[in-house]
Design a protein around this motif. Sequence first.
Motif, PDB file in Angstrom:
ATOM      1  N   MET A   1     -47.929 -41.475 -56.127  1.00  0.00           N
ATOM      2  CA  MET A   1     -49.303 -41.849 -56.414  1.00  0.00           C
ATOM      3  C   MET A   1     -50.225 -40.636 -56.246  1.00  0.00           C
ATOM      4  O   MET A   1     -51.090 -40.368 -57.070  1.00  0.00           O
ATOM      5  N   LYS A   2     -50.020 -39.915 -55.140  1.00  0.00           N
ATOM      6  CA  LYS A   2     -50.849 -38.725 -54.873  1.00  0.00           C
ATOM      7  C   LYS A   2     -50.663 -37.688 -55.972  1.00  0.00           C
ATOM      8  O   LYS A   2     -51.640 -37.089 -56.466  1.00  0.00           O
ATOM      9  N   ASN A   3     -49.407 -37.474 -56.403  1.00  0.00           N
ATOM     10  CA  ASN A   3     -49.131 -36.494 -57.452  1.00  0.00           C
ATOM     11  C   ASN A   3     -49.789 -36.890 -58.768  1.00  0.00           C
ATOM     12  O   ASN A   3     -50.319 -36.052 -59.496  1.00  0.00           O
ATOM     13  N   GLU A   4     -49.752 -38.203 -59.075  1.00  0.00           N
ATOM     14  CA  GLU A   4     -50.369 -38.670 -60.327  1.00  0.00           C
ATOM     15  C   GLU A   4     -51.886 -38.496 -60.286  1.00  0.00           C
ATOM     16  O   GLU A   4     -52.503 -38.103 -61.288  1.00  0.00           O
ATOM     17  N   ILE A   5     -52.508 -38.784 -59.134  1.00  0.00           N
ATOM     18  CA  ILE A   5     -53.963 -38.592 -58.994  1.00  0.00           C
ATOM     19  C   ILE A   5     -54.310 -37.115 -59.213  1.00  0.00           C
ATOM     20  O   ILE A   5     -55.252 -36.780 -59.957  1.00  0.00           O
ATOM     21  N   ASP A   6     -53.535 -36.216 -58.583  1.00  0.00           N
ATOM     22  CA  ASP A   6     -53.792 -34.778 -58.735  1.00  0.00           C
ATOM     23  C   ASP A   6     -53.642 -34.347 -60.188  1.00  0.00           C
ATOM     24  O   ASP A   6     -54.435 -33.541 -60.704  1.00  0.00           O
ATOM     25  N   ASP A   7     -52.604 -34.911 -60.842  1.00  0.00           N
ATOM     26  CA  ASP A   7     -52.342 -34.554 -62.234  1.00  0.00           C
ATOM     27  C   ASP A   7     -53.484 -35.027 -63.151  1.00  0.00           C
ATOM     28  O   ASP A   7     -53.953 -34.278 -64.015  1.00  0.00           O
ATOM     29  N   ILE A   8     -53.971 -36.252 -62.949  1.00  0.00           N
ATOM     30  CA  ILE A   8     -55.062 -36.781 -63.785  1.00  0.00           C
ATOM     31  C   ILE A   8     -56.348 -35.992 -63.540  1.00  0.00           C
ATOM     32  O   ILE A   8     -57.081 -35.649 -64.483  1.00  0.00           O
ATOM     33  N   ASN A   9     -56.642 -35.700 -62.268  1.00  0.00           N
ATOM     34  CA  ASN A   9     -57.850 -34.928 -61.963  1.00  0.00           C
ATOM     35  C   ASN A   9     -57.808 -33.556 -62.629  1.00  0.00           C
ATOM     36  O   ASN A   9     -58.838 -33.044 -63.097  1.00  0.00           O
ATOM     37  N   GLU A  10     -56.613 -32.972 -62.685  1.00  0.00           N
ATOM     38  CA  GLU A  10     -56.459 -31.677 -63.363  1.00  0.00           C
ATOM     39  C   GLU A  10     -56.769 -31.819 -64.857  1.00  0.00           C
ATOM     40  O   GLU A  10     -57.481 -30.993 -65.447  1.00  0.00           O
ATOM     41  N   GLN A  11     -56.249 -32.913 -65.457  1.00  0.00           N
ATOM     42  CA  GLN A  11     -56.524 -33.152 -66.883  1.00  0.00           C
ATOM     43  C   GLN A  11     -58.018 -33.359 -67.144  1.00  0.00           C
ATOM     44  O   GLN A  11     -58.579 -32.845 -68.122  1.00  0.00           O
ATOM     45  N   LEU A  12     -58.669 -34.128 -66.283  1.00  0.00           N
ATOM     46  CA  LEU A  12     -60.096 -34.415 -66.459  1.00  0.00           C
ATOM     47  C   LEU A  12     -60.934 -33.142 -66.345  1.00  0.00           C
ATOM     48  O   LEU A  12     -62.025 -33.044 -66.935  1.00  0.00           O
TER      49      LEU A  12
END
Length: 543
Positions: free
Chosen positions: A95-106
Amino acid sequence: MITVNDIAVNFGATTLFSGVSFVINENDKIALMGKNGAGKSTLLKIVAGINKPSSGNIYAPKEAVIAYLPQHLLTEDNCTVREEVSKAFHEFLSMKNEIDDINEQLTVRTDYESDDYMKLIERVSELSEKFYSIEEVNYDSEVEKVLKGMGFLQEDLDRSTSEFSGGWRMRIELAKILLRKPDLILLDEPTNHLDIESIQWLEEFLKNQAKAVMVISHDRAFVDNITNRTIEVTMGRIYDYKAKYSDYLILRQERREQQQKHYEEQQKMIAENRDFIERFKGTYSKTLQVQSRVKMLEKLDIIQVDEVDSSALKLKFPPAQRTGQYPVTVESLSKKYGDYVVFKDADMVIERGQKVALVGKNGEGKSTMIKAMMGEIDFDGKLEIGHNAKIGYFAQNQASLLDEDLTIFETVDRIAEGDVRTQIKNILGAFMFKGDDIDKKVRVLSGGEKTRLAMVKLLLEPYNVLILDEPTNHLDMKTKDIIKDALKDFEGTVILVSHDRDFLDGLAEKVFEFGNKRVREHFEDIKGFLANKKMESLKEIEK
């Protein structure tokens, strides 16, 4: 809350159980009891979602986490103990990795008005709400705490899982389950591979930190210490008692006495009515009464008395030649592997007819001392086996020494002598080998079945010294009682290594305590041993 609703399990024309319904509440600690073959493990797997019932259903809330520990595991060998156990937090870390990944995309995307961009915002909001609602935890610290509670040393944590035996791998799986903090923990024989210290750590965890628990266990003290409810599976149905195990035994006895009373009353009524029908079936004036009673008997539900354990079966060791006064004498015995000292300057004198327990946590030298007695290892010091001593040895790997080409019956028949030959089927039945089972080849048996068969062999040979290393693993309570009674009556000498407190109680009259590289002798039974130390549990001693 998890609901089991009217489930049934059929194997062909055979019904294992039917009409089974109960609810598991948030903090229930349930013992699942019943004789072997009654369907306990099957029911546990159905609640776990591993097996499907033939009919009926299980309802659990969508977000509920159910964790299941089976009796036998297959673990991978591609990581360390610490890495394997850290997988308990896989969902959280993903979950933490996915949040970091989405924030990077945004951060890098500029299509602010697109549907894809809005979906990313919705997804990260949803994940963040869930992620930040979880209590902050020091995961490395939690992993170490649980593993040490399970008996692992600090230096074990970075060893490969491939270096550990099946029993230690079971502990690794159990540690992963406990760290997930599930809503329901399902445990099938969790204590078979734990020493006393680890069992009592697990008891404290399940009582004070776990939510709902359902456990199958043959460790009477463990079950009594952690449960507040007992569900018995017997003769295709269940009985649900809001009581811990020892109280359930009393209630079950009362229930069976009532059943027996009602059964006898019903049988008397049936006999009287059949007698009436037989006497007046040709009498015209009684025709209606005869017909009425025939119909009544046809519709009658026959009361069944639940199975009663055949604990009355009395096993007796065959007579053996008398040993000298001291079957085992140990003087200044030391053992080390390289620079690692297991124990040093150990002294033990075991007299003819004594029953002694070797206690202490795993790794302190109990099994090492037994191997020294059996001549399996080298050592420094003196160890003498007395005059005429014929040793029967039950090792933890005893099952692997059986002849795999023989059937169960042949294995026992080849060693049984005298009157006991007429009791072979009853003895095998007491050890859960019944009907066609006795014609199975040893090679197709499970590890637990082989262990029980090895114990039967030991019971039938004329030994005068018995050395038993964890003999009660894989045995149910009824069978353990049978063996315990046989050992109490045994006229020879018994040396016991066991983590089963209930089994040792009333059997071992002297205790040798292994710890801190020493062996201490205590001239009292387990209860007296604890009382003298002003302690309530073996856990305190082992610290």
